[in-house]
Enzyme design. Structure first.
Site, PDB file in Angstrom:
ATOM      1  N   GLU A 204       0.842  -1.207   0.000  1.00 37.49           N
ATOM      2  CA  GLU A 204       0.000   0.000   0.000  1.00 37.49           C
ATOM      3  C   GLU A 204       0.874   1.253   0.000  1.00 37.49           C
ATOM      4  OE1 GLU A 204      -0.303  -2.570   2.041  1.00 37.49           O
ATOM      5  OE2 GLU A 204      -2.405  -3.043   2.473  1.00 37.49           O
ATOM      6  N   GLY A 258       6.056  -2.066  14.798  1.00 38.86           N
ATOM      7  CA  GLY A 258       5.348  -1.031  14.037  1.00 38.86           C
ATOM      8  C   GLY A 258       4.311  -0.294  14.878  1.00 38.86           C
ATOM      9  N   ARG A 259       3.496  -1.048  15.640  1.00 37.85           N
ATOM     10  CA  ARG A 259       2.415  -0.394  16.400  1.00 37.85           C
ATOM     11  C   ARG A 259       2.924   0.254  17.674  1.00 37.85           C
ATOM     12  NH1 ARG A 259       2.081  -5.694  15.824  1.00 37.85           N
ATOM     13  NH2 ARG A 259       2.144  -7.100  17.615  1.00 37.85           N
ATOM     14  N   GLU A 344      -3.828  -6.264  17.184  1.00 34.99           N
ATOM     15  CA  GLU A 344      -2.692  -6.858  16.470  1.00 34.99           C
ATOM     16  C   GLU A 344      -1.729  -7.488  17.484  1.00 34.99           C
ATOM     17  OE1 GLU A 344      -1.064  -5.433  12.368  1.00 34.99           O
ATOM     18  OE2 GLU A 344       0.300  -4.604  13.847  1.00 34.99           O
ATOM     19  N   HIS A 374     -25.508   8.828  20.749  1.00 30.72           N
ATOM     20  CA  HIS A 374     -26.619   8.942  19.799  1.00 30.72           C
ATOM     21  C   HIS A 374     -26.513   7.906  18.691  1.00 30.72           C
ATOM     22  CE1 HIS A 374     -27.959  12.621  21.757  1.00 30.72           C
ATOM     23  NE2 HIS A 374     -26.670  12.826  21.952  1.00 30.72           N
ATOM     24  N   LYS A 504      -2.078 -10.897   2.910  1.00 31.04           N
ATOM     25  CA  LYS A 504      -1.113 -10.185   2.056  1.00 31.04           C
ATOM     26  C   LYS A 504      -0.655 -11.090   0.923  1.00 31.04           C
ATOM     27  CE  LYS A 504       1.158  -7.270   5.547  1.00 31.04           C
ATOM     28  NZ  LYS A 504       2.413  -7.050   6.278  1.00 31.04           N
TER      29      LYS A 504
HETATM   30  O1  LIG Z   1       5.713   0.111   8.511  1.00 28.17           O
HETATM   31  P1  LIG Z   1       5.443  -1.001   7.550  1.00 28.17           P
HETATM   32  O2  LIG Z   1       6.577  -1.960   7.437  1.00 28.17           O
HETATM   33  O3  LIG Z   1       5.036  -0.438   6.210  1.00 28.17           O
HETATM   34  O4  LIG Z   1       4.239  -1.845   8.118  1.00 28.17           O
HETATM   35  C1  LIG Z   1       2.972  -1.279   8.297  1.00 28.17           C
HETATM   36  C2  LIG Z   1       2.093  -2.133   9.156  1.00 28.17           C
HETATM   37  O5  LIG Z   1       1.904  -3.399   8.580  1.00 28.17           O
HETATM   38  C3  LIG Z   1       1.884  -4.409   9.579  1.00 28.17           C
HETATM   39  O6  LIG Z   1       3.051  -5.136   9.479  1.00 28.17           O
HETATM   40  C4  LIG Z   1       0.716  -5.335   9.476  1.00 28.17           C
HETATM   41  O7  LIG Z   1       0.182  -5.432   8.238  1.00 28.17           O
HETATM   42  C5  LIG Z   1       1.815  -3.630  10.877  1.00 28.17           C
HETATM   43  O8  LIG Z   1       2.277  -4.357  11.950  1.00 28.17           O
HETATM   44  C6  LIG Z   1       2.614  -2.434  10.545  1.00 28.17           C
HETATM   45  O9  LIG Z   1       2.418  -1.394  11.461  1.00 28.17           O
END
Ligand SMILES: O=P(O)(O)OC[C@H]1O[C@](O)(CO)[C@@H](O)[C@@H]1O
Length: 540
Positions: A204, A258-259, A344, A374, A504
């Site tokens: 993406e 990442g999170r 996650e 509401h 994916k």
């Molecule tokens: O920062 P990246 O590698 O683009 O990943 C984005 C996100 O995709 C994931 O790996 C899950 O799809 C998340 O854990 C992560 O935050």
């Protein structure tokens, strides 16, 4: 699955209910609310009584919450399926905290990226950094998804009163509408694009980045890429291939999930929005919560208590979801942010030992109050499922005295909701109210059952003084550690995310089918049918 003491506390809770706990102890708030400085965690409107709390704390001890916490802060590779340390607290640490991964101190590396971010953010803010034609940047577009989007996007909105840098836009979805609608309003000459991806392979993000690159090149030429792009990643080699100049590449490390990465260079757009000092205050707030998590006794430790209450509702009370309801419009993306952090991390079917777990983390969802009232509060008050609610609310707003009525109403609504959930309205009370309003006895009997609120519905309230950078940092760190505590109680690894991989892989595989280069072959009948329908609809 869990100790008898908790099972009997749960049975007692079901029988007695929360309303009765207040009837027998009107000062319950005094013993069941906890504080880290001016951040208050009120657990009094749950069915957890003193005995249940003691049993839960003992369970936390059995499940090694403290030992697990210490292992995380010591840089041990507690993310065992990926062979990684989990050191996001190091990103907000001070040199004297001595964080180390693989036996190597990480403080200097962290500080050096923070300085690089600070210098760049200052340059973007004061016009020292310019686009290819010498214009200052008026707009920044952050391209990233998941942890490379949700955290900074949520925090930029949360800290809007402190936002004095360029406008920040977040593009995450591969749906071209997201990027197109964003770029449509912008001037390439004054736009900086940050490509944020830990792996620099996420389809993406790479697709959006390539399209944004074409947008810049079409308007300003190939040479403009180095002026208009910056990148944040752990995969520095891949970033270089994209054509981003070295001084605009901000690194981080594989020990940052990442999170959990908002504290790293992933927070660059936030630093540009509120300035490097504001960003440091945000980090300092998180560090305060880290220190509290590390040093407060378990019985006064907010992440431990919030984790225990979460586990209690999920497992002992068997509630499959929890609602996160900020009575704070600027936290409107907080529920979405927590969905990734929580689900996650703890949406796993096997434990650390690879054996199935009976129950994993709950579904987290929510919207800001008062909007939720509401929309879906009907179900929370009168539906057949119990949804524990977590209210977040600030005592003070940023708006001036002339808007004080708004904050008063917001606070009153927040308190009213948790009180209504707890106390409910009996059949008798409903009937009496109808009679007082002039209904006939028959009419009162007919309508009263619809106006009964069962009550005894649990909620937790987090009250803070003001939503500023320090408090936001504390809140996020509190929830990060809460997720960790719950993972310890469930016995699962909160730091991998294998569950996102299969989709994916299949998506990659399906691209040539969607484009028509390949036929659907022996894929399942539904996929074949949908592909055929898409192709028919596309021809129209
Ligand atoms: O920062 P990246 O590698 O683009 O990943 C984005 C996100 O995709 C994931 O790996 C899950 O799809 C998340 O854990 C992560 O935050």
């Amino acid at each position: 699955m869990y100790p008898d003491a908790i099972a009997s506390a749960a049975a007692r809770a079901e029988k007695i209910g929360i309303r009765a706990l207040f009837e027998t102890d009107g000062n319950r708030f005094d013993t069941m609310s906890f504080a880290q400085d001016d951040l208050i965690l009120d657990l009094s409107k749950t069915a957890i009584d003193g005995e249940a709390l003691r049993a839960l704390l003992a369970f936390a001890g059995d499940r090694g919450v403290e030992a697990g916490r210490d292992a995380m802060f010591a840089g041990r590779k507690i993310n065992e399926t990926e062979g990684r340390s989990v050191l996001h607290p190091a990103l907000r640490g001070l040199p004297e905290d001595g964080f180390a991964a693989d036996g190597r101190k990480v403080g200097d590396d962290v500080e050096s990226v923070l300085r690089q971010m600070g210098d760049f953010a200052d340059g973007v803010r004061d016009g020292g950094e310019t686009g290819a034609m010498g214009h200052a940047f008026t707009d920044v577009v952050n391209i990233g998804i998941g942890g490379s989007d949700l955290g900074p996007a949520m925090a930029t909105l949360a800290l809007r009163p402190y936002h004095d840098g360029p406008d920040i836009h977040y593009v995450s979805n591969v749906d071209g509408a997201h990027l197109s609608d964003t770029l449509e309003t912008l001037d390439p000459r004054t736009t900086l694009v940050i490509v944020a991806s830990k792996t620099f392979t996420t389809i993406e993000t790479m697709t959006n980045a390539a399209t944004a690159r074409r947008w810049i090149v079409a308007a300003l030429g190939e040479d403009a890429v180095k002026h208009h792009f910056a990148a944040v990643s752990t995969a520095l080699d891949k970033v270089a291939e994209f054509g981003i100049s070295d001084d605009r590449i901000f690194g981080f490390w594989d020990w940052v999930g990442g999170r959990y990465s908002i504290w790293s260079a992933i927070g660059l757009p936030l630093a540009i929005a509120v300035g490097p000092e504001g960003f440091r205050e945000f980090l300092a707030g998180a560090r305060e919560m880290d220190r509290h998590f590390l040093s407060a006794p378990m019985a006064d430790n907010l992440p431990v208590l919030l984790g225990l209450a979460g586990w209690w509702h999920r497992v002992a009370m068997d509630c499959p979801t929890r609602a996160i309801i900020p009575y704070d419009q600027r936290l409107s993306r907080f529920p979405a942010y927590l969905q990734q952090l929580d689900m996650e991390s703890n949406g796993k079917r096997v434990g650390r030992d690879g054996e199935p777990v009976a129950i994993s983390g709950p579904v987290a969802w929510g919207e800001p109050g008062t909007n939720g009232q509401h929309a879906f509060f009907q179900l929370i008050h009168q539906g057949t499922d119990i949804v524990p609610v977590e209210f977040l609310v600030g005592a003070n707003a940023h708006e001036g005295e002339d808007m004080r009525v708004h904050q008063d109403l917001l606070l009153a609504n927040c308190l009213a909701q948790s009180a209504a959930l707890m106390r409910g309205r009996t059949l008798d009370e409903a009937r009496r109210q109808l009679l007082d309003a002039g209904a006939s006895p028959e009419e009162a009997d007919r309508i009263a059952p619809h106006r009964v609120f069962p009550g005894d519905r649990p909620s937790i309230t987090l009250l803070y003084a003001t939503l500023d950078a320090r408090t936001l940092g504390r809140l996020i760190a509190l929830y990060e550690h809460r997720v960790f505590v719950e993972a310890q109680l469930f016995g699962i690894n909160a730091f991998d995310q294998w569950g996102v991989e299969l989709g994916k892989e299949l998506a990659k595989d399906l691209v040539p089918v969607v484009t028509g280069e390949q036929d659907a072959g022996d894929r399942d009948g539904s996929t074949r049918g949908l592909v055929a329908a898409i192709q028919a609809l596309r021809r129209k």
